[in-house]
Motif scaffolding. Structure first.
Motif, mmCIF file in Angstrom:
data_model
loop_
_atom_site.group_PDB
_atom_site.id
_atom_site.type_symbol
_atom_site.label_atom_id
_atom_site.label_comp_id
_atom_site.label_asym_id
_atom_site.label_seq_id
_atom_site.Cartn_x
_atom_site.Cartn_y
_atom_site.Cartn_z
ATOM 1 N N UNK B 219 1.512 2.883 7.598
ATOM 2 C CA UNK B 219 1.262 1.754 6.710
ATOM 3 C C UNK B 219 0.565 0.608 7.421
ATOM 4 N N UNK B 228 -6.832 -6.275 5.708
ATOM 5 C CA UNK B 228 -5.993 -7.454 5.942
ATOM 6 C C UNK B 228 -6.284 -8.008 7.338
ATOM 7 N N UNK B 229 -6.025 -9.323 7.499
ATOM 8 C CA UNK B 229 -6.311 -9.926 8.796
ATOM 9 C C UNK B 229 -5.252 -9.489 9.798
ATOM 10 N N UNK B 236 3.316 -10.408 9.256
ATOM 11 C CA UNK B 236 3.936 -10.187 7.953
ATOM 12 C C UNK B 236 4.432 -8.746 7.874
ATOM 13 N N UNK B 237 3.517 -7.803 8.094
ATOM 14 C CA UNK B 237 3.893 -6.404 7.881
ATOM 15 C C UNK B 237 4.679 -5.812 9.049
ATOM 16 N N UNK B 238 4.167 -6.020 10.257
ATOM 17 C CA UNK B 238 4.836 -5.384 11.399
ATOM 18 C C UNK B 238 6.160 -6.070 11.719
ATOM 19 N N UNK B 240 8.349 -7.814 9.983
ATOM 20 C CA UNK B 240 9.493 -7.612 9.096
ATOM 21 C C UNK B 240 10.114 -6.236 9.331
ATOM 22 N N UNK B 241 9.273 -5.239 9.533
ATOM 23 C CA UNK B 241 9.800 -3.904 9.781
ATOM 24 C C UNK B 241 10.477 -3.810 11.145
#
Lengths: 541, 327
Positions: B219, B228-229, B236-238, B240-241
């Motif tokens: 993902x 995405x930047x 944001x994405x990495x 949080x996971x």
């Protein structure tokens, strides 16, 4: 003069290693015009996914483009600074990834992921982006799109997630879509729908599509032209029908010939009437308790009936193919027959003696039933030598053998699966997928079984390797009089191998019978639907 | 959600009862409480009377029931050594320990997160390499050695910071704080750093390896392909996971910071619960020991409960009824 949307010119990609440099792509050139769908096919390691990654410039480190050019509408995009490349992604080149289960971030809602993508590329407000997200999702075939925006990826099935991925890829109206195995992880019936959605969306927008797949059936169904790749080079390019009917290169001919088709009637000897069944499955059921999610469910846990009243028999020396989509209960069935899982009710008989149930099989019965698993990479202990893996079943209580003796037996088994006896001193990682599956077969044969359960034995393998393994299985059956239960989602494989088939849907056996009869004149509507949705190379006009 | 929390609370209760049982056994059977309370010179009549008064002649189950009842009323008995009720003793020491633990946790979390993310995003930069090498020291050196080293450098050689005690404290009635005076703050620095260092390196290494793992996921690759930047992808994405497993470990670490501040408190003569416990062990002050045990168990159980609830908030896959609308 109008440029093609995508031109790849003499692309070379290297993976430098400490010792040597591996050339992943070696002089790849092709064009894709606007609105055209070009299929890129080849076996694993052919460099087809690498080509896609190079175009969208997401090659995994340490790989890099050494020479060659990629032009988007006539403008070179290789060698651009990172920031400009990033601006192309999503905006002008969209990517659809292989596995819809892992390509969406599990911690963000579908809506959040849609909106952030749209707003990144288009000057829209939050609410405008929301409206656009709903439009895109509906267009990709998701009903109640507005309500589903707040849902998380795990609340969608694989097919639905792939629709979301497609909606994300076309969110900014890119000129080119790179679809890397977009349907390989999906069931046949879903596969057909997704291909339909993708095709319709791109046609409407005039988007060029590069369709990377190992599945000739997908290409036959969707593409205008096809590029055949092998070992980092392009073997052949041409119109789909030409390549499939009149391949000019020998590699392509071999590839096409290896693909099983549902239209090929089996060239097997007819089964002699009145052969006594070796294995009988009677009224097999299996229930699974679902985890309680509320206080009330705590006391009356919901039950999922994974297998419901399945009855069939397998005559000695024949193959019974069990087909169905994921979740149909075919693997649960196999595990019960193998004695790995006790049935909730019903029984399994071998030569009239019960082999299922709490007490399970006796040692001798266990010896006579063996299993071959789907993933040849996971089913062999990586820290054991092949000799020890193959010989393990030989160490039974009444089969004590000396070391010399043991090695002779292992060598004999390896010869049976057409491998060199020297292989016994190596470790599993030194072999390819196909070789590993042969080793798994040798291991299964070592206890001299009569009945082998094969759970998706070739679905992790390339077509040409698949053909070899299937041939091996067929000739071993002939030599040793083996009886097979073949579990597969691939109808073409089942048609080629089986004498009888059973079709499973949601735990029930909806149709069973002689293979040719079921394929040529399916009685159940589900079987008919399944056969209709297959993307098969025989369907090329 | 409610069912989930209730289930966890029920499980916590079972844990607490088990710990209470152990604590009771320690209290009742480690040494003779009567001998401990009266001293060796007491007459047989006196000790029999006390035995009777304390109910030590009753059946064990009745004694355990009373022990639990007393505990629930905050009555943990009387310290043998100090001849004072145990609860006020612990409560008077608690602020020192909590202030120390909270500051350490903050240092460990902030430092660990920042450095973990940095070393994950730029694994080959010289700064990351330096941090990774230094972190080996943090992981491998024992706490007391770090404490003594820090004292040697900052207190003995440089005279910047005090080497022991809490400095001046302000009494707020129900809480004594060292955060409001400069000597109190100065005293806090060394012990907090000592206590935080190990946790900091642990969290940092955890965040780093989790983040590297997450960055390899499909993902993230797809997020790149969506254009995405880098900032959105990384933070944001990495991130949080990454946090999902980090929360669990960090929660447990926080518990152990409070529980095992003993060594640090001893090295710095910090007037907290840990040093109270160490003294209690030296004098076989059983009521304090068993109360301390209960207290630590409570800390762990409460933190675990909070961690579970947080987990639930961060990861939507755990939400109830999520399978229903799978389509």
């Amino acid at each position: 003069m109008t440029h093609p949307v995508l031109s790849v010119r003499n692309l070379v990609v290297d993976f430098p290693d400490r010792r040597q440099t591996f050339r992943a792509l070696d002089g790849v050139s092709f064009d894709i015009a606007a609105g055209e769908i070009v299929g890129v096919v080849g076996e694993s390691g052919a460099g087809k996914s690498m080509t896609g990654a190079a175009i969208i410039q997401l090659i995994q480190s340490p790989g890099r483009i050494v020479s060659g050019e990629i032009l988007l509408n006539g403008v070179p995009i290789t060698g651009l600074p990172q920031a400009e490349v990033a601006a192309l992604r999503g905006k002008r080149i969209g990517l659809i990834t292989q596995d819809p289960l892992t390509s969406l971030n599990p911690l963000f809602t579908i809506g959040q992921q849609m909106i952030e993508t749209i707003r990144r590329h288009l000057p829209l407000s939050e609410s405008q982006a929301r409206t656009r997200a709903i439009d895109l999702l509906s267009e990709a075939g998701i009903s109640d799109a507005e309500d589903r925006l707040g849902a998380y990826p795990h609340q969608f099935s694989g097919g639905m997630r792939q629709r979301v991925v497609i909606a994300l890829a076309i969110a900014a109206e890119p000129e080119l879509i790179v679809a890397d195995e977009p349907t390989s992880a999906l069931d046949v019936s879903v596969q057909a729908q997704i291909i339909g959605v993708l095709k319709a969306l791109c046609e409407r927008r005039g988007t060029a599509v590069m369709m990377i797949t190992h599945d000739m059936g997908v290409v036959a169904e969707t593409a205008d032209r096809v590029v055949v790749m092998n070992k980092g080079r392009i073997v052949e390019t041409g119109k789909v029908a030409d390549i499939i009917r009149r391949p000019s290169e020998s590699y392509t001919r071999g590839l096409i010939a290896a693909i099983p088709s549902v239209a090929d009637a089996r060239d097997r000897k007819p089964v002699a009437a009145g052969v006594a069944p070796l294995v009988e499955v009677q009224g097999l059921c299996r229930d699974f308790r679902l985890p309680a999610r509320t206080l009330r469910q705590r006391f009356a846990a919901p039950v999922l009936r994974a297998v419901a009243d399945v009855t069939f028999e397998i005559p000695r020396g024949t193959t019974f193919g069990l087909v169905g989509e994921s979740g149909s209960g075919k693997s649960t069935c196999a595990r019960m027959i193998a004695g790995l899982l006790p049935p909730s009710s019903g029984e399994v008989l071998m030569e009239g003696a019960r082999i299922s149930g709490r007490k399970g099989m006796s040692g001798d019965q266990r010896r006579r039933v063996q299993m071959i698993f789907q993933d040849p990479y996971a089913s062999l202990n990586p820290r054991w030598r092949i000799r020890d893996i193959v010989a393990e079943p030989l160490h039974g209580p009444n089969r004590r053998a000396g070391r010399r003796d043991l090695e002779e037996q292992v060598a004999e088994l390896l010869r049976k699966v057409r491998m060199e006896p020297d292989a016994m001193f190596k470790f599993p990682h030194q072999f390819s997928g196909g070789q590993r599956q042969r080793i798994a077969i040798a291991r299964a044969l070592s206890s001299e079984p009569e009945f082998i359960i094969c759970d998706e034995p070739t679905s992790a393998l390339d077509v040409s390797v698949q053909a070899q393994v299937l041939d091996l299985m067929a000739s071993l059956q002939e030599e040793l009089g083996l009886t097979y239960l073949l579990i597969s989602h691939d109808l073409a494989v089942v048609r080629r191998m089986s004498d009888f088939i059973g079709v499973m849907q949601r735990g029930r056996l909806v149709e069973k019978g002689d293979t040719d009869q079921v394929f040529d004149a399916p009685q159940d509507p589900y079987t008919r639907m399944l056969l209709d949705s297959i993307l098969d190379i025989s369907k090329v006009a | 959600m409610l069912f989930f929390i209730l289930k966890r609370v029920a499980q916590s209760l079972i844990v607490m009862i088990a710990v209470a049982l152990i604590s009771f056994i320690v209290f009742r059977y480690v040494g003779d409480p009567v001998a401990g309370m009266l001293g060796q010179d007491a007459s047989i009549e006196d000790s029999a009377a006390l035995r009777d008064r304390l109910g030590l002649n009753e059946p064990v189950l009745a004694q355990f029931a009373r022990f639990v009842g007393n505990t629930l009323h905050g009555n943990f008995g009387i310290s043998y050594r100090l001849q004072e009720p145990v609860l006020p003793l612990i409560l008077s020491r608690l602020p020192a320990t909590l202030e120390l633990a909270m500051l350490s946790v903050t240092i460990a979390l902030v430092g660990g997160l920042v450095m973990g993310i940095l070393t994950a995003l730029r694994p080959r930069s010289p700064v990351s390499m330096t941090i990774m090498t230094l972190s080996l020291i943090g992981v491998s050196l024992p706490t007391f050695l770090i404490g003594i080293g820090l004292i040697q450098l900052f207190a003995v050689k440089l005279h910047w910071l005090p080497s022991f005690g809490r400095g001046e404290v302000v009494d707020l009635g129900w809480w004594t704080t060292g955060l409001l005076t400069s000597s109190g703050l100065k005293s806090l620095v060394l012990p907090a750093l000592t206590l935080a260092l190990f946790q900091l390196t642990l969290i940092m290494r955890l965040v780093r390896s989790e983040m590297l793992e997450v960055l390899r996921q499909d993902y993230i690759r797809f997020a790149r392909a969506r254009g995405l930047s880098e900032r959105t992808i990384n933070f944001r994405h990495a991130l949080k996971n990454t946090l999902v497993p980090v929360i669990t470990i960090t929660g447990l670490q926080l518990g152990s910071i409070i529980a095992f501040a003993i060594i640090t408190e001893t090295v710095f003569q910090w007037p907290g619960v840990g040093s109270l416990f160490v003294q209690a062990v030296q004098f076989v002050d059983v009521p304090i020991m068993s109360a301390y045990m209960l207290f630590i168990a409570l800390v762990f159980v409460v933190i675990n409960l909070i961690v579970d609830a947080l987990y639930y908030l961060v990861d939507p896959r755990l939400h109830a009824g999520s399978l229903k609308n799978a389509g």
